[in-house]
Each structure stands twice: as C-alpha cells, then as structure tokens.
Scaffold this active site. Structure first.
Site, mmCIF file in Angstrom:
data_model
loop_
_atom_site.group_PDB
_atom_site.id
_atom_site.type_symbol
_atom_site.label_atom_id
_atom_site.label_comp_id
_atom_site.label_asym_id
_atom_site.label_seq_id
_atom_site.Cartn_x
_atom_site.Cartn_y
_atom_site.Cartn_z
ATOM 1 N N LYS A 6 42.812 -34.808 5.755
ATOM 2 C CA LYS A 6 43.529 -34.053 4.726
ATOM 3 C C LYS A 6 44.866 -33.602 5.286
ATOM 4 C CE LYS A 6 43.632 -31.647 0.803
ATOM 5 N NZ LYS A 6 45.050 -31.986 0.647
ATOM 6 N N LYS A 64 43.542 -26.344 11.700
ATOM 7 C CA LYS A 64 43.384 -25.464 10.540
ATOM 8 C C LYS A 64 42.018 -25.666 9.888
ATOM 9 C CE LYS A 64 48.340 -25.618 9.504
ATOM 10 N NZ LYS A 64 49.386 -25.977 8.529
ATOM 11 N N LYS A 70 48.560 -36.254 8.213
ATOM 12 C CA LYS A 70 49.916 -35.887 7.791
ATOM 13 C C LYS A 70 50.681 -37.140 7.457
ATOM 14 C CE LYS A 70 52.053 -31.987 7.183
ATOM 15 N NZ LYS A 70 51.377 -30.777 6.649
ATOM 16 N N THR A 130 49.713 -20.902 0.193
ATOM 17 C CA THR A 130 50.169 -20.760 1.577
ATOM 18 C C THR A 130 50.821 -19.397 1.779
ATOM 19 O OG1 THR A 130 50.539 -23.146 1.733
ATOM 20 C CG2 THR A 130 51.588 -21.762 3.398
ATOM 21 N N ASN A 135 59.391 -23.113 -1.137
ATOM 22 C CA ASN A 135 58.225 -22.632 -1.879
ATOM 23 C C ASN A 135 57.485 -21.540 -1.125
ATOM 24 O OD1 ASN A 135 56.053 -22.758 -3.952
ATOM 25 N ND2 ASN A 135 54.857 -23.517 -2.230
ATOM 26 N N SER A 166 43.813 -26.207 -1.250
ATOM 27 C CA SER A 166 43.723 -27.647 -1.521
ATOM 28 C C SER A 166 42.265 -28.108 -1.459
ATOM 29 C CB SER A 166 44.558 -28.442 -0.513
ATOM 30 O OG SER A 166 45.902 -28.530 -0.920
#
Length: 415
Positions: free
Chosen positions: A71, A95, A107, A191, A222, A349
């Site tokens: 992910k 994470k 990524k 986030t 963001n 997510s």
C-alpha cells in the site's frame, strides 16, 4: 532542497539495520528488508496538448508483502528519484507495522512537473502510468493512493483506467478517491488530523495544551493547509506558514481560513503577499511547535541547532536528516517521526479499502473516532518504547514498525 550528501534511502536503511539489531534479528532479516522485494521502472508516452509526444519515467516500489498486499501513494514531482521511491516504500511498511495494518509498504512516483501541465495532459499521464503498472497492482496485490501533487481527481482517472483494463469495477484498487466513486468520509483531512492528534498527545506529555501553543507549518499543500486549519479551529496560534515561494510569519497569528481560501491547487499562496521570508529563515523563527509538511531533508545539520521549537511533528516524509535528529534530541526537542505522525493518511486509506471490500460505508464521525483511537494508542506506544529502550522516538518507531515484518518472514520460512 536535500541537505548536501544526504541520501534518504541510505539513511533509512541504516535506521532499519539499527532497529533490527537492537531487537536481536540477524543480518539475513536486514538483507531482505533493506530493499523492496520488487521495483518497476516504466516509460510512459504522453501526447501533449501541442501535439508532440513526451516520454515520462515512473516507478513503483513494493517493499515487503509478507503480511499482506502492499500500500502506498503515487507522487507527481520533478525531483522524484528511484532511491526516494524505495525509501518511501520502506517508510510505508513502518507505518503499517506501527498501526497494525494488514499491509506492506509501497510507493510510486513519476518524474514530471504537473504545475506546468494541463489537466488533460495530467489525465493522459495518470492513465498511462496505470496501464504500465497494471500487472503488479490491484486490490489484493498493491493499492495506490494520493501523494505529493496528486489528488482525488487523479485517483479517479487511475481507478477508471484500471476498471477498463480489468473489465470490471474495482473500487478497492485505489484509495483517496472522490466520495461518489467509493472514497471514504474523512480521507481528505486524515493525514492532517492524525498530525494534530499526535501533536496534542505530545503536548500533553509536556503538560501543555494545544490552545496555548504557537505553531509554524512549513508547506501549505493538502496536509499543511489542513493542519493549519484544524489547529486554528482548536484555538492554537498559527504564527507562520510557508510554501515553495517562502514563508509568512506574524507573531500575533495568521488568518488561516483566508490563506486557505487563497491558495492554489499546488499549495501556493505567498506570491500574493509582501514581506515573504525565505524557507531557511522561516524554519528558525520563534515558536513552540514546528510542523514540517513539505519535502525531505528540510531540517539538517546546518539549521537544527537554530530550531526554536520544543516539539517537532513531522507531517512530511523524511523532513529531518539523521544528523539533525541527533542534534534535536540532544537539545531536548521532542521529535515525533513521520512514520508515526503522518500515518493518518494510510490508516484512513485502510478504512476506505475495508469499506470498499464490504460495500458498507461509515460516517465521518465513525472514521475520525477510529483514527483517533489508533493514533493515540500508537503515539503512546512509541513514546513508551523510547523510554523503555532509552532511544529516540524515531528509533523506537522503527523498532515497533519493522518487527511485524521480521516475524511474518520468520513464520513464512523466508529467513
């Protein structure tokens, strides 16, 4: 810009090796975890608006799939490198390990400058990237998400392209989608909200309250703009914000809602103002909390001694070099590392993926409550681990985050 001589992948590998050594794992475990299990490099031809074809280079790194599918986000940025993408995939694994998510890290990145591209050009690039990596991604393989300079619209184009390729609708393929396409409530601010929760818990440890804190937020995309807005609503005094053009600073506080309304889609706002200071000057202004929410290696050996904050909360990925981290720790600055503080995005997510798989969707209040519980638990777990082992919060986070992968590989018989 990165500090001279700094390589985010080497720094990350060294930290992973230190964490595994302290946990008692041998070199074979490190050898498997120091690099992604697979890396794709792709070349994407895109017909530009003026008729010529430009070829872009993109990457997708999948760090480790011993626990489950991988992910991680996809960034559009001119400074994307393979080493950076590899390092980011490792951070995503950490994470997931810290938050007990059933994923490994991944990524993606494309070397481009979307600020100089039209929306149709960005759409053609997004769709071309999905076609190029379609064999290695999917809801049970690798689930992408937004990252630097990507957003729900780009996720929607990628989702649509993947559905065309697979010839069936697959909302669990990608997260950070618009709500109408199966996105999750609360994802856009996830986030940022996680960063604020982490900051609040750190402040509590220092007997401080959020409303009494003076905060600098570096980066106004963001994450940075939402962090500033949430803190403003909580009563904190946001005395500085910055973007790629420089920083705005006012010791009496800034009008954050006004600045958020004025920023463009790439987080730029300072171009409309005078008295803009450089980013170098910005980072060393007087404050209680510094929140780096821009790019890697912003705090380095050259400026760490001048940071005036008592708390640093890393909203960006890799904003602090190892040398700066050591200096800040020696000075008694509490640094909440990126793999802990900015993991609200991957956590929500995960919630989105779960909702897509179930076909049952939660309210924003439910999403935020679940995120709050996981953030609070994880922050205290990391700070307690740091105290128990007498290590920095960053090393404690690496120890907690990497252990599940070492154990999963052991059970699978890989090591």
């Amino acid at each position: 810009m990165p500090a001279p001589g700094e390589n985010v992948l080497t720094n990350t590998q060294n930290a992973v090796q230190d964490a595994l050594s302290r946990l008692g794992y041998d070199e074979t475990v490190y050898d498997l975890l120091r690099e992604p299990v697979r890396v794709f490099t792709v070349r994407i031809p895109v017909r530009m608006d003026d008729g010529h074809t430009e070829v872009f280079t993109g990457y997708r790194a999948q760090h480790n799939d011993a626990i489950g599918p991988t992910k991680g986000g996809i960034r559009f940025h001119p400074n994307v490198t393979l080493d950076e993408v590899k390092a980011l995939s490792i951070w995503m694994s950490l994470k997931c390990g810290i938050f007990d998510l059933p994923y490994g890290g991944a990524k993606g990145g494309i070397i481009c400058d979307p600020r100089k591209m039209s929306l149709p050009e960005q759409e053609r690039l997004a769709r071309g990237y999905v076609r190029a990596i379609s064999q290695i991604v999917g809801p049970t393989k690798d689930i992408p998400a937004p990252d630097v300079y990507t957003n729900p619209q780009i996720m929607a184009w990628m989702y649509d392209e993947f559905s065309h390729i697979r010839e069936y609708d697959s909302p669990g393929f990608i997260t950070g989608k618009p709500l109408v396409l199966g996105g999750s409530q609360g994802r856009n601010q996830a986030t940022a909200l996680g960063v604020v929760i982490a900051m609040r818990e750190a402040a509590i440890r220092l007997n401080k309250e959020v409303k009494d804190l003076r905060v600098l937020v570096q980066g106004f995309g963001n994450v940075g703009s939402n962090v500033a807005l949430i803190l403003h609503d909580l009563g904190a005094k946001v005395i500085g914000i910055s973007d790629a053009g420089g920083g705005l600073y006012n010791e009496n506080g800034l009008n954050i809602p006004e600045l958020v309304d004025q920023k463009d889609s790439f987080g730029m706002v300072t171009s409309s103002y005078q008295n803009v200071i450089t980013n170098e000057e910005f980072l060393t202004q007087a404050c209680d909390v510094l929140i780096p929410a821009a790019l890697e290696n912003q705090l380095h050996e050259g400026n760490a001694g001048d940071i005036q904050a008592s708390i640093v909360v890393e909203a960006a990925n890799g904003p602090t070099t190892p040398a700066a981290d050591e200096i800040l720790n020696e000075r008694g600055v509490l640094v909440l590392p990126d793999v802990l503080a900015n993991a609200g995005g991957v956590t929500v997510s995960y919630f989105e993926w779960v909702q897509n798989n179930q076909g049952f969707y939660w309210t924003e209040e439910e999403v935020n409550q679940r995120l709050e519980e996981m953030m609070v638990k994880s922050v205290h777990n990391i700070l307690t681990t740091a105290e128990r082992y007498d290590v920095s919060p960053r090393l404690a986070a690496y120890m907690v985050g990497i252990r599940p992968f070492a154990e999963a590989m052991r059970w699978r018989g890989w090591v």
